[in-house]
Motif scaffolding. Structure first.
Motif, mmCIF file in Angstrom:
data_model
loop_
_atom_site.group_PDB
_atom_site.id
_atom_site.type_symbol
_atom_site.label_atom_id
_atom_site.label_comp_id
_atom_site.label_asym_id
_atom_site.label_seq_id
_atom_site.Cartn_x
_atom_site.Cartn_y
_atom_site.Cartn_z
ATOM 1 N N LEU A 8 -24.865 -0.579 11.554
ATOM 2 C CA LEU A 8 -24.718 -2.047 11.954
ATOM 3 C C LEU A 8 -25.345 -2.755 11.694
ATOM 4 C CD1 LEU A 8 -26.843 0.887 15.101
ATOM 5 C CD2 LEU A 8 -24.000 1.107 14.963
ATOM 6 N N ALA A 9 -24.757 -3.991 13.182
ATOM 7 C CA ALA A 9 -24.685 -5.485 13.172
ATOM 8 C C ALA A 9 -26.313 -5.760 13.533
ATOM 9 C CB ALA A 9 -24.213 -6.387 13.349
ATOM 10 N N VAL A 10 -27.327 -7.035 13.874
ATOM 11 C CA VAL A 10 -28.165 -7.681 14.133
ATOM 12 C C VAL A 10 -27.892 -8.486 14.618
ATOM 13 C CG1 VAL A 10 -29.852 -7.104 12.170
ATOM 14 C CG2 VAL A 10 -28.642 -9.588 12.234
ATOM 15 N N SER A 11 -27.818 -9.518 15.884
ATOM 16 C CA SER A 11 -27.468 -10.976 16.655
ATOM 17 C C SER A 11 -28.147 -11.851 15.724
ATOM 18 C CB SER A 11 -27.649 -11.038 17.905
ATOM 19 O OG SER A 11 -27.411 -9.217 18.838
ATOM 20 N N GLY A 12 -27.053 -12.856 16.062
ATOM 21 C CA GLY A 12 -28.003 -13.965 15.010
ATOM 22 C C GLY A 12 -27.196 -15.712 15.965
ATOM 23 N N GLN A 13 -26.993 -16.555 15.722
ATOM 24 C CA GLN A 13 -26.416 -17.946 15.711
ATOM 25 C C GLN A 13 -25.255 -18.069 15.099
ATOM 26 O OE1 GLN A 13 -27.113 -18.878 18.936
ATOM 27 N NE2 GLN A 13 -28.077 -17.356 18.910
ATOM 28 N N PRO A 14 -24.113 -19.120 15.240
ATOM 29 C CA PRO A 14 -23.560 -19.022 14.097
ATOM 30 C C PRO A 14 -24.168 -19.862 12.528
ATOM 31 C CG PRO A 14 -23.035 -19.818 16.003
ATOM 32 C CD PRO A 14 -23.938 -19.321 16.438
ATOM 33 N N PHE A 15 -23.483 -19.437 11.542
ATOM 34 C CA PHE A 15 -24.167 -19.867 10.178
ATOM 35 C C PHE A 15 -22.489 -19.846 9.433
ATOM 36 C CE2 PHE A 15 -24.301 -15.673 9.809
ATOM 37 C CZ PHE A 15 -24.231 -15.514 8.558
ATOM 38 N N SER A 16 -22.822 -20.674 8.570
ATOM 39 C CA SER A 16 -22.123 -21.286 7.065
ATOM 40 C C SER A 16 -22.678 -20.512 5.945
ATOM 41 C CB SER A 16 -20.907 -22.147 7.425
ATOM 42 O OG SER A 16 -20.246 -22.417 8.113
ATOM 43 N N ARG A 17 -22.062 -19.322 5.325
ATOM 44 C CA ARG A 17 -23.174 -19.100 4.124
ATOM 45 C C ARG A 17 -22.152 -18.394 3.165
ATOM 46 N NH1 ARG A 17 -27.897 -16.026 5.896
ATOM 47 N NH2 ARG A 17 -27.942 -18.148 6.754
ATOM 48 N N GLU A 18 -22.483 -19.341 1.272
ATOM 49 C CA GLU A 18 -21.366 -18.900 0.616
ATOM 50 C C GLU A 18 -22.651 -17.636 0.045
ATOM 51 O OE1 GLU A 18 -20.786 -19.611 -4.530
ATOM 52 O OE2 GLU A 18 -22.617 -20.752 -3.110
ATOM 53 N N GLY A 19 -21.045 -16.249 -0.410
ATOM 54 C CA GLY A 19 -21.456 -14.851 0.238
ATOM 55 C C GLY A 19 -20.943 -14.430 1.063
ATOM 56 N N TRP A 20 -20.755 -14.518 2.054
ATOM 57 C CA TRP A 20 -20.548 -14.338 3.276
ATOM 58 C C TRP A 20 -18.805 -14.559 3.700
ATOM 59 C CZ3 TRP A 20 -24.185 -12.101 7.141
ATOM 60 C CH2 TRP A 20 -25.771 -12.064 6.189
ATOM 61 N N ASP A 190 -27.555 -7.757 6.604
ATOM 62 C CA ASP A 190 -26.715 -8.153 5.541
ATOM 63 C C ASP A 190 -24.785 -8.399 7.283
ATOM 64 O OD1 ASP A 190 -27.749 -8.039 3.714
ATOM 65 O OD2 ASP A 190 -27.516 -5.902 3.469
ATOM 66 N N TRP A 191 -25.782 -6.912 8.029
ATOM 67 C CA TRP A 191 -24.418 -7.893 9.380
ATOM 68 C C TRP A 191 -24.788 -8.009 10.506
ATOM 69 C CZ3 TRP A 191 -20.548 -2.543 9.383
ATOM 70 C CH2 TRP A 191 -19.860 -2.984 8.186
ATOM 71 N N VAL A 192 -24.159 -9.537 10.773
ATOM 72 C CA VAL A 192 -24.913 -10.433 11.535
ATOM 73 C C VAL A 192 -23.492 -10.952 12.500
ATOM 74 C CG1 VAL A 192 -26.068 -12.870 12.344
ATOM 75 C CG2 VAL A 192 -26.546 -11.640 10.483
ATOM 76 N N LYS A 193 -23.730 -10.359 14.547
ATOM 77 C CA LYS A 193 -22.877 -10.262 15.274
ATOM 78 C C LYS A 193 -23.445 -12.127 16.176
ATOM 79 C CE LYS A 193 -25.612 -7.273 17.757
ATOM 80 N NZ LYS A 193 -24.807 -5.731 19.339
ATOM 81 N N ILE A 194 -22.209 -12.927 15.861
ATOM 82 C CA ILE A 194 -22.214 -13.709 16.890
ATOM 83 C C ILE A 194 -21.382 -13.972 17.684
ATOM 84 C CG2 ILE A 194 -22.260 -16.703 16.350
ATOM 85 C CD1 ILE A 194 -22.626 -15.815 13.189
ATOM 86 N N LYS A 195 -22.302 -14.092 19.568
ATOM 87 C CA LYS A 195 -21.272 -14.295 20.590
ATOM 88 C C LYS A 195 -21.396 -15.524 21.334
ATOM 89 C CE LYS A 195 -23.007 -9.752 21.735
ATOM 90 N NZ LYS A 195 -22.878 -9.056 22.578
ATOM 91 N N LYS A 196 -20.327 -15.598 22.152
ATOM 92 C CA LYS A 196 -21.485 -17.078 22.828
ATOM 93 C C LYS A 196 -21.719 -16.326 24.055
ATOM 94 C CE LYS A 196 -18.925 -20.419 25.888
ATOM 95 N NZ LYS A 196 -17.488 -21.379 25.854
ATOM 96 N N SER A 197 -21.385 -15.303 24.950
ATOM 97 C CA SER A 197 -21.358 -14.438 26.148
ATOM 98 C C SER A 197 -22.178 -13.984 26.221
ATOM 99 C CB SER A 197 -20.600 -14.328 27.129
ATOM 100 O OG SER A 197 -20.039 -13.298 26.568
ATOM 101 N N LEU A 198 -23.373 -13.542 27.021
ATOM 102 C CA LEU A 198 -24.561 -12.795 26.959
ATOM 103 C C LEU A 198 -23.941 -11.399 27.392
ATOM 104 C CD1 LEU A 198 -27.714 -12.651 26.720
ATOM 105 C CD2 LEU A 198 -28.209 -13.429 29.057
#
Length: 315
Positions: A8-20, A190-198
């Motif tokens: 499963l993934a955790v919730s998070g905000q938009p990001f950019s990252r090497e290795g992802w 290590d898994w992050v879900k990023i959504k606009k709507s609540l």
């Protein structure tokens, strides 16, 4: 492999990252598909849902070799996952109706991971290696399939892809670290879900009796989420239900004397029920007192345990 619960993934905000890498978030029914001597489709609760999706079982049964896959079942309309269509497929038990819907409203299985190949577990391998094996083994078999597809992924620039996904009508993206191992049943950083709507999965702990046309059913559901073992009341929802959903949900009520919430609302006329049902709702935002602004019912979540609905999904 024995039955396996999905990572499963955790919730998070938009990001950019090497290795992802970043993948479109397909909000459907999570499914582990075992294509071995026979095809077995299991949801998050390890329930066998193969019978509901004969078109998927047929497509997966034609794969070369034996494998266990992870992905999402959805029903696309105009290239976008459709909640209502998925809900109709996901709650169907009548064999005649299932056969009809498999042709009139076919489901898709969007594959994003491979957990075993020819009875050899792959979960100890990093994601980048599992992806390489997935495409090497299945891309040719699935190139002409409209039923089972391999998900696209994009490197590093998560913020750009998140904005592109929203423009396409997709609700968000999932970021995954390329070195991540597969951790069954674990909600990993290590898994992050990023959504606009609540969009939240919440537990039903009570209802307000209906009036007028809703007299046989309910006027609103009282919803909560778990924190440190206690069910915390958050909000109620009274809109977004079809007639069929009103009837289905009402038939599942198991009344109890005391409220299941640690902080029950002071609402008159509430009927408390056993906190066994999970529903998904969307809302504009959190209110200043921790509730939800303009919540709307989306669907039932029979594939999710009530204890999985925790307060941390609210951010």
């Amino acid at each position: 492999m024995n039955p396996i619960k999905p990572m499963l993934a955790v919730s998070g905000q938009p990001f950019s990252r090497e290795g992802w890498i970043f993948e479109p978030k397909i909000d459907g029914t999570r499914c582990i598909a075992s294509a071995q001597k026979r095809v077995l489709l299991s949801n998050r609760r390890l329930a066998d849902i193969t019978y509901r999706y004969p078109e998927l079982a047929s497509a997966l049964g034609s794969l070369q070799g034996e494998c266990v896959l992870d992905g999402e079942i959805t029903v696309f309309k105009k290239g976008i996952p459709n909640f209502r269509s998925l809900a109709e497929r996901d709650h169907q038990n009548d064999p005649i109706r299932i056969d009809y819907l498999s042709r009139a409203m076919p489901a898709s299985y969007v594959v994003f991971d491979i957990l075993s190949l020819d009875k050899e577990s792959l979960i100890h391998l990093p994601l980048k290696e599992r992806k390489r094996i997935l495409f090497r083994e299945l891309e040719a078999d699935l190139k002409d399939s409209e039923t089972v597809t391999l998900i696209d992924s994009f490197p590093e620039k998560g913020e750009d892809y998140f904005q592109a996904a929203l423009k396409m009508g997709i609700e968000g993206v999932v970021g995954k670290r390329l070195e991540s191992l597969y951790l069954p049943g674990i909600r990993s950083q290590d898994w992050v879900k990023i959504k606009k709507s609540l969009k939240l999965d919440l537990v039903v702990g009570g209802y307000i009796p209906g009036k007028g046309d809703r007299t046989p059913y309910f006027g609103g559901l009282l919803l909560g989420a778990y924190s440190q073992g206690e069910l915390v009341y958050i909000s109620r929802v009274g809109s977004g239900f079809t007639d069929e959903e009103l009837q289905d949900i009402t038939g599942r009520f198991s009344p109890r004397e005391k409220p299941p919430f640690s902080n029950p609302p002071a609402t008159a006329g509430v009927v408390w029920i056993e906190p066994k049902m999970v529903v998904q709702v969307t809302a504009l935002e959190r209110t200043h007192d921790g509730g939800l602004r303009a919540p709307v019912f989306l669907r039932m979540r029979d594939d999710k345990e009530p204890e999985e609905c925790t307060l941390d999904q609210l951010g």
